[in-house]
Design a protein around this motif. Structure first.
Motif, PDB file in Angstrom:
ATOM      1  N   ALA A 451       0.990  -1.049   0.243  1.00 46.66           N
ATOM      2  CA  ALA A 451       0.134   0.149   0.166  1.00 46.66           C
ATOM      3  C   ALA A 451       0.350   1.245   0.199  1.00 46.66           C
ATOM      4  CB  ALA A 451      -0.418   0.278   1.464  1.00 46.66           C
ATOM      5  N   HIS A 452       1.990   1.508   0.312  1.00 45.57           N
ATOM      6  CA  HIS A 452       2.775   2.495   0.973  1.00 45.57           C
ATOM      7  C   HIS A 452       3.455   2.296  -0.907  1.00 45.57           C
ATOM      8  CE1 HIS A 452       6.613   4.255   1.577  1.00 45.57           C
ATOM      9  NE2 HIS A 452       6.123   5.464   2.646  1.00 45.57           N
ATOM     10  N   ARG A 453       4.196   1.282  -1.105  1.00 45.78           N
ATOM     11  CA  ARG A 453       4.484   1.871  -2.354  1.00 45.78           C
ATOM     12  C   ARG A 453       3.253   2.031  -3.574  1.00 45.78           C
ATOM     13  NH1 ARG A 453       5.157  -1.540  -7.209  1.00 45.78           N
ATOM     14  NH2 ARG A 453       4.060  -2.995  -6.748  1.00 45.78           N
ATOM     15  N   PHE A 454       2.051   1.997  -3.613  1.00 52.28           N
ATOM     16  CA  PHE A 454       1.383   2.746  -4.824  1.00 52.28           C
ATOM     17  C   PHE A 454       1.688   4.015  -4.067  1.00 52.28           C
ATOM     18  CE2 PHE A 454       0.617  -1.998  -6.135  1.00 52.28           C
ATOM     19  CZ  PHE A 454       0.529  -1.632  -7.024  1.00 52.28           C
ATOM     20  N   PHE A 455       1.087   4.417  -2.534  1.00 49.40           N
ATOM     21  CA  PHE A 455       0.920   5.569  -2.743  1.00 49.40           C
ATOM     22  C   PHE A 455       2.269   6.835  -2.509  1.00 49.40           C
ATOM     23  CE2 PHE A 455      -2.485   4.216   1.107  1.00 49.40           C
ATOM     24  CZ  PHE A 455      -3.102   4.505   0.982  1.00 49.40           C
ATOM     25  N   THR A 456       2.804   5.865  -2.683  1.00 53.47           N
ATOM     26  CA  THR A 456       4.457   6.688  -2.928  1.00 53.47           C
ATOM     27  C   THR A 456       4.578   7.067  -4.240  1.00 53.47           C
ATOM     28  OG1 THR A 456       5.848   6.387  -1.360  1.00 53.47           O
ATOM     29  CG2 THR A 456       7.002   6.749  -2.821  1.00 53.47           C
ATOM     30  N   GLU A 457       3.743   6.097  -5.160  1.00 50.45           N
ATOM     31  CA  GLU A 457       3.623   6.282  -6.462  1.00 50.45           C
ATOM     32  C   GLU A 457       3.344   6.955  -6.749  1.00 50.45           C
ATOM     33  OE1 GLU A 457       4.606   5.831 -10.805  1.00 50.45           O
ATOM     34  OE2 GLU A 457       6.285   4.361  -8.920  1.00 50.45           O
ATOM     35  N   ILE A 458       1.982   7.682  -6.236  1.00 51.80           N
ATOM     36  CA  ILE A 458       0.885   8.779  -6.735  1.00 51.80           C
ATOM     37  C   ILE A 458       1.849   9.739  -6.243  1.00 51.80           C
ATOM     38  CG2 ILE A 458      -0.892   9.650  -5.665  1.00 51.80           C
ATOM     39  CD1 ILE A 458      -1.723   7.007  -4.810  1.00 51.80           C
TER      40      ILE A 458
END
Length: 547
Positions: A451-458
């Motif tokens: 989840a953190h990886r995708f929030f960082t990608e955003i």
């Protein structure tokens, strides 16, 4: 307890569940926009305030502002001489004032009149229609209406001005620091709609409520006037709407209900232009802003009566559907046989389809609050036919509902549908929506690292995305990285305090300070000073956890 990541979206209204992600509340002035030109769904009440001059060509007595010396309006029998300001401007001078610089002021006036007709249209109940017909057909006599059938509002409580931020500063930082806190009050702005817009845009909503009260008092509908006969104008109804909407935004639901009570079901004859033929000659429809009808219906769910809200919304939807059916059958909105240019008819159909979608979304929000998930999802899906441009947001909203009730597979199916729809879209918004859904899907599976990886990608695509930043920080906390989580939130707050010093962010920050340091009180006080420089009198200080 730290506010954990949420799966909620702007289309979901669940007042009993505190928002768990940061979704920065826009200035209230941003809610006041033409519904046909707005992409927002039904949860936003406000329309036609900041873009309106409050001057109608068909009402030459209207004024762009309320003079301080305006005397209260006296009630007169229907059909009698209409009250107004002591010096009424001449109609043509008023038109020229409104359309200064226009090449063809009369063409513009006709265009405004058509917009008024389209926006004001409403179908009255049988009893109200009978009274309005009597008024329209009278020649020499006066039509008398029972007092119980009229709308007689008045202020039910004195001003609610206050500044909780300044009170906290006095308590924790001393008088010298508190003296630096400067906010606008009802007395420090122009006593008119101009001043009201200024207070709202600066998030001084309590002062704006007070100023609405002053302007309504000048109109003869002030404190102690409830239950006394009065006359209404488009301006006075807009003032009531703004005041009531602000009370709801402030969470003062009981106060709003008290002041809403005299308006009944918003269908009394004196709320229609036809009731005042000498003031609004030839003008038809209701003075009640459409968003006031939505507000009137939605208020009950905040008071613990969601079924009553749903019943009221069904009644509004029935009228909207009837108006739309009339237009599609070649009639006017109210069912009359009247010639309407094709261009204007198409604009009316577009407006009323938008309004029907708005009501449908409010019904979905209400059903969601009642935990009737099946009907709520059906209602949200129905919204797409009225707002096809918002299909990705609506499908995402439905997916997040299923995440909240633990149905991961169905949520994933809806998120896959979103990805198919967004493939046709240009720009970063579609990418952000897809990444956000993937992040929330991993949150639903308690996979905080992914989840953190995708929030960082955003954040790489949209560095100012406060929702992603806040949720990334909370993921770090669940991963045991408290220091990194704090740094993320603090950096976000420093980067744009006006946008990111939101209550959810501050609540998370103060909670982490309590976990991280014995100096949490001093750090909270520093946040209080930062808030004092950016927020108005409506700020909820409970998120600072200082009391």
């Amino acid at each position: 307890m730290v506010k954990s990541p949420s799966f909620s979206s702007a289309g979901e209204a669940a007042p009993r569940t505190p928002p768990q992600v940061v979704q920065p509340s826009p200035s209230l002035s941003k809610f006041f926009g033409d519904p046909t030109g707005s992409s927002s769904l039904a949860s936003d009440f406000f329309d036609s305030f900041t873009t309106s001059t409050f001057i109608s060509v068909s009402n030459p007595n209207a004024s762009p502002s309320i003079p301080e010396s305006l005397s209260p309006l006296a009630a007169t029998p229907v059909g009698g001489s209409s009250p107004g300001p002591a010096e009424s401007p001449k109609p043509f001078s008023q038109i020229q004032a409104v359309f200064a610089g226009s090449e063809d002021p009369f063409a513009t006036a006709l265009s405004m009149s058509e917009m008024d007709r389209r926006s004001d249209a409403w179908i009255p109940g049988d009893a109200t229609r009978s009274v309005l017909t009597s008024v329209a057909t009278q020649q020499y006599g006066t039509v008398f209406v029972d007092k119980e059938d009229l709308t007689m509002p008045g202020l039910k409580f004195d001003n609610i001005q206050g500044d909780a931020v300044k009170d906290l500063m006095l308590r924790f930082l001393g008088e010298k620091a508190a003296a630096k806190r400067q906010v606008l009050t009802a007395s420090s702005v122009e006593q008119s709609f101009v001043g009201l817009k200024q207070l709202i845009s600066c998030k001084n909503w309590r002062a704006a409520v007070d100023l609405c009260g002053r302007l309504l008092t000048a109109h003869g509908q002030g404190y102690g006037k409830s239950g006394l006969p009065t006359s209404h104008t488009a301006d006075s109804l807009q003032l009531w709407f703004v005041r009531l909407a602000l009370l709801v935004k402030l969470g003062l639901f009981q106060n709003a209900e008290m002041e809403f009570e005299p308006f009944g079901n918003l269908d009394q004859p004196d709320l229609y232009y036809e009731y005042y033929p000498h003031v609004y000659p030839g003008r038809r429809g209701s003075m009640v802003p459409f968003s006031m009808r939505i507000l009137h219906a939605e208020l009950q769910q905040y008071l613990g009566n969601p079924q009553e809200s749903l019943d009221r919304l069904h009644r509004v939807k029935a009228v909207c559907s009837k108006i739309l059916a009339n237009l599609e059958q070649g009639l006017a909105e109210d069912g009359a046989t009247r010639s309407i240019a094709q261009e204007n008819r198409q604009a009316s159909v577009q407006l009323w389809r938008s309004r029907l979608g708005r009501v449908t979304c409010s019904m979905a929000n209400c059903l969601l609050l009642m935990k009737d998930y099946v009907l709520a999802v059906d209602a949200y899906r129905a919204v797409v036919q009225f707002h096809p441009e918002q299909e990705p947001q609506v499908l995402s909203c439905i997916g997040r509902i299923f995440l909240q009730i633990g149905d991961i597979k169905t949520a994933e199916k809806y998120f896959q549908d979103v990805e198919k729809v967004t493939q046709k879209l240009d720009g970063p918004q579609g990418t952000v929506t897809v990444l956000m859904n993937r992040a929330f899907l991993y949150l639903g599976q308690n996979n905080f690292a992914e989840a953190h990886r995708f929030f960082t990608e955003i954040l790489r695509v949209d560095p100012s995305n406060a929702v992603a930043s806040n949720n990334a920080a909370v993921c770090l906390l669940y991963l045991g990285r408290l220091k990194d989580s704090l740094r993320q939130l603090e950096a976000m707050a420093r980067r744009d305090p006006r946008q990111h010093l939101h209550e959810s962010v501050l609540f998370n920050l103060t909670t982490m300070y309590e976990l991280e340091s014995s100096r949490s009180l001093q750090k909270k006080q520093a946040l209080l000073e930062a808030v004092a420089g950016t927020e108005g009198d409506c700020f909820n200080t409970q998120c600072l956890k200082l009391a």
